[in-house]
Design an enzyme around this catalytic site. Sequence first.
Site, PDB file in Angstrom:
ATOM      1  CG  ASP A  31      -0.282  -0.150   2.509  1.00 55.70           C
ATOM      2  OD1 ASP A  31       0.179   1.046   2.963  1.00 55.70           O
ATOM      3  OD2 ASP A  31      -0.126  -1.252   3.036  1.00 55.70           O
ATOM      4  CG  ASP A 120      -5.647   4.001   7.487  1.00 52.71           C
ATOM      5  OD1 ASP A 120      -5.778   3.846   8.580  1.00 52.71           O
ATOM      6  OD2 ASP A 120      -4.609   4.424   6.993  1.00 52.71           O
ATOM      7  CD  GLU A 122      -3.702   4.362  10.893  1.00 54.50           C
ATOM      8  OE1 GLU A 122      -2.583   4.273  11.749  1.00 54.50           O
ATOM      9  OE2 GLU A 122      -3.687   3.978   9.772  1.00 54.50           O
TER      10      GLU A 122
END
Length: 232
Positions: A31, A120, A122
């Site tokens: 990624d 994503d 986090e």
Amino acid sequence: MKFSTTSLVAFYLGLAAASPIEPRTTVQGFDISSYQPNVDFKAAYAAGARFVIIKATEGTTTIDSTFSKHYTGATAAGLIRGGYHFAHPSSSSGATQAEYFLAHGGGWSSDGRTLPGMLDIEYNPSGATCYGLSHASMVAWVKDFSNTYHAKTGAYPMIYSTADWWNQCTGNSAEFHTTNPLVLARYGSSPGTIPGGWPFETIWQNADSYKYGGDSDIFNGSLDQLKKIAKG
């Protein structure tokens, strides 16, 4: 079929039951974002990589400056590819951020080459623990993003996180384990503890560096299974 982790889980578990002593097949990927402005996608493919996840957006104010360039390069090299969105749950709703992601590269189509978008979610780069949200509020935010994405594309987004963050900020919620594929970040020799009721990780981010740029990702299955996710 429209992508559902329920069917994928059943498929994987069926394989495991049929051949429990067989070594697990995996597929290398990686990624990237604008932190890797120049990527040799053809060399990555030649070295065995078969997929790449590319940053598209962040919050509702940032479009990654290299997304289009990366997406074009990955496509030309023959890689399965998809976009990801870095969440800012405290700045706007999940639906608002899903719409922003979809408008700027995060879409999905059943072409066998496009991965469902990845959320994503986090650690907060600004430092506030869990973006100041309670477990219930965080779960609701993720659900808002996920349901909006699914309503627009027919696919549920993948969810990227760590076991530690998921435990800390969602209370180890199992709300998504039958719908959203897990992309688990853990740098080491194994994925470690799988959070949130997921029976396995679909993709394991196993290292924060990859020879051709970005982070190393390992798909937990065969190339044919990866293509089925991209096909839906």
